[in-house]
Design a protein around this motif. Structure first.
Motif, PDB file in Angstrom:
ATOM      1  N   LEU A 121       0.830  -1.199   0.000  1.00 30.98           N
ATOM      2  CA  LEU A 121       0.000   0.000   0.000  1.00 30.98           C
ATOM      3  C   LEU A 121       0.873   1.261   0.000  1.00 30.98           C
ATOM      4  CD1 LEU A 121      -2.915   1.021   0.076  1.00 30.98           C
ATOM      5  CD2 LEU A 121      -2.756   0.998   2.579  1.00 30.98           C
ATOM      6  N   PHE A 122       1.937   1.241   0.789  1.00 34.23           N
ATOM      7  CA  PHE A 122       2.857   2.375   0.826  1.00 34.23           C
ATOM      8  C   PHE A 122       3.537   2.552  -0.530  1.00 34.23           C
ATOM      9  CE2 PHE A 122       6.565   4.843   2.152  1.00 34.23           C
ATOM     10  CZ  PHE A 122       5.968   5.764   2.989  1.00 34.23           C
ATOM     11  N   GLY A 123       3.937   1.443  -1.155  1.00 37.74           N
ATOM     12  CA  GLY A 123       4.549   1.503  -2.486  1.00 37.74           C
ATOM     13  C   GLY A 123       3.587   2.055  -3.536  1.00 37.74           C
ATOM     14  N   LEU A 124       2.329   1.647  -3.483  1.00 41.95           N
ATOM     15  CA  LEU A 124       1.330   2.191  -4.405  1.00 41.95           C
ATOM     16  C   LEU A 124       1.134   3.690  -4.175  1.00 41.95           C
ATOM     17  CD1 LEU A 124      -1.389  -0.618  -4.411  1.00 41.95           C
ATOM     18  CD2 LEU A 124       0.076   0.080  -6.307  1.00 41.95           C
ATOM     19  N   GLY A 125       1.144   4.092  -2.909  1.00 41.61           N
ATOM     20  CA  GLY A 125       1.012   5.510  -2.590  1.00 41.61           C
ATOM     21  C   GLY A 125       2.171   6.319  -3.144  1.00 41.61           C
ATOM     22  N   LEU A 126       3.386   5.811  -2.970  1.00 42.14           N
ATOM     23  CA  LEU A 126       4.554   6.521  -3.514  1.00 42.14           C
ATOM     24  C   LEU A 126       4.527   6.545  -5.041  1.00 42.14           C
ATOM     25  CD1 LEU A 126       7.470   5.397  -1.175  1.00 42.14           C
ATOM     26  CD2 LEU A 126       6.272   7.588  -1.218  1.00 42.14           C
ATOM     27  N   ALA A 127       4.069   5.443  -5.640  1.00 40.69           N
ATOM     28  CA  ALA A 127       3.976   5.396  -7.108  1.00 40.69           C
ATOM     29  C   ALA A 127       2.952   6.401  -7.627  1.00 40.69           C
ATOM     30  CB  ALA A 127       3.613   3.989  -7.572  1.00 40.69           C
ATOM     31  N   ALA A 128       1.912   6.666  -6.854  1.00 43.26           N
ATOM     32  CA  ALA A 128       0.911   7.663  -7.255  1.00 43.26           C
ATOM     33  C   ALA A 128       1.346   9.078  -6.904  1.00 43.26           C
ATOM     34  CB  ALA A 128      -0.432   7.350  -6.583  1.00 43.26           C
ATOM     35  N   LEU A 140       4.458  14.787  -8.539  1.00 44.74           N
ATOM     36  CA  LEU A 140       5.294  15.733  -7.812  1.00 44.74           C
ATOM     37  C   LEU A 140       6.484  16.162  -8.664  1.00 44.74           C
ATOM     38  CD1 LEU A 140       5.884  17.179  -5.125  1.00 44.74           C
ATOM     39  CD2 LEU A 140       7.157  15.146  -4.442  1.00 44.74           C
ATOM     40  N   THR A 141       7.131  15.189  -9.308  1.00 38.47           N
ATOM     41  CA  THR A 141       8.255  15.493 -10.190  1.00 38.47           C
ATOM     42  C   THR A 141       7.786  16.311 -11.385  1.00 38.47           C
ATOM     43  OG1 THR A 141       9.355  13.457  -9.516  1.00 38.47           O
ATOM     44  CG2 THR A 141      10.106  14.463 -11.561  1.00 38.47           C
ATOM     45  N   ALA A 142       6.642  15.962 -11.954  1.00 38.44           N
ATOM     46  CA  ALA A 142       6.118  16.718 -13.102  1.00 38.44           C
ATOM     47  C   ALA A 142       5.803  18.159 -12.708  1.00 38.44           C
ATOM     48  CB  ALA A 142       4.869  16.034 -13.649  1.00 38.44           C
ATOM     49  N   SER A 143       5.271  18.367 -11.516  1.00 35.40           N
ATOM     50  CA  SER A 143       4.987  19.732 -11.059  1.00 35.40           C
ATOM     51  C   SER A 143       6.270  20.539 -10.924  1.00 35.40           C
ATOM     52  CB  SER A 143       4.259  19.714  -9.717  1.00 35.40           C
ATOM     53  OG  SER A 143       3.003  19.135  -9.856  1.00 35.40           O
ATOM     54  N   ASN A 157      15.313  19.276  -7.898  1.00 29.08           N
ATOM     55  CA  ASN A 157      14.265  18.378  -7.435  1.00 29.08           C
ATOM     56  C   ASN A 157      14.872  17.103  -6.852  1.00 29.08           C
ATOM     57  OD1 ASN A 157      11.508  17.370  -7.187  1.00 29.08           O
ATOM     58  ND2 ASN A 157      12.036  16.035  -8.890  1.00 29.08           N
ATOM     59  N   ASN A 158      15.831  16.518  -7.551  1.00 28.70           N
ATOM     60  CA  ASN A 158      16.472  15.293  -7.089  1.00 28.70           C
ATOM     61  C   ASN A 158      17.249  15.536  -5.799  1.00 28.70           C
ATOM     62  OD1 ASN A 158      17.295  12.639  -7.112  1.00 28.70           O
ATOM     63  ND2 ASN A 158      19.007  13.009  -8.490  1.00 28.70           N
TER      64      ASN A 158
END
Length: 171
Positions: free
Chosen positions: A33-40, A45-48, A65-66
């Motif tokens: 669930l945590f991995g899915l949250g980070l994937a979403a 966030l990076t695109a913003s 950003n990195n």
């Protein structure tokens, strides 16, 4: 926002992980669930971050950003155990370790919930007005020599109608 909420739920579920928790019934579902949250969470966030900078500064925006993401992660991981009393011999004490792990999980849940609220209130969506785009600045080694450039693909730019003038590729 959805990624932050998934990470919030995963952090709250991590509080119940104890000495008798099974891997497949408690740890693996929380990790997934945590991995899915980070994937979403991370791609938008990076695109913003990348979309907030002009095209000419894309490399700099990516690097900042990195760097910010790595430093923030390292500070978060380094700061939370001592804040919750998990130092030195406390790692060997199962009671102290469980107590600190639960506190860290609550802190993470609160941080992700705050991030979800901030995302919901501050991030500009398609229905909200966006600031006007400005010309990019080409950075030079000497700061006072930076010059504005409008690229050909910009919608607000028009070509010169005089056929006797040659056009420059960056005009």
């Amino acid at each position: 926002m959805a990624g932050c909420l998934l990470c919030t739920v995963a952090s709250l579920l991590a509080v119940r992980i104890g000495p008798h928790a099974g891997y497949w019934t408690a740890v693996c579902p929380v990790a997934m669930l945590f991995g899915l949250g980070l994937a979403a969470l991370l791609p938008p966030l990076t695109a913003s971050a990348m979309n907030s900078a002009p095209d000419s500064l894309a490399g700099l925006a990516s690097g900042v950003n990195n760097a910010v993401a790595r430093v923030a992660g390292l500070l978060w991981i380094a700061a939370l155990p001592p804040i919750t009393g998990l130092t030195g011999a406390a790692y060997a004490d199962p009671v102290q370790f469980r107590f600190s792990f639960a506190q860290i999980s609550w802190i993470c849940a609160a941080a992700f919930a705050c991030a979800a609220v901030l995302a919901a209130t501050l991030i500009t969506g398609p229905g909200r007005p966006t600031p006007a785009r400005r010309p990019a600045l080409i950075q030079t080694p000497v700061p006072h020599l930076a010059c504005p450039v409008a690229f050909r693909h910009a919608p607000e730019q028009t070509r010169r109608s005089n056929s006797s003038q040659t056009s420059h590729p960056l005009e």
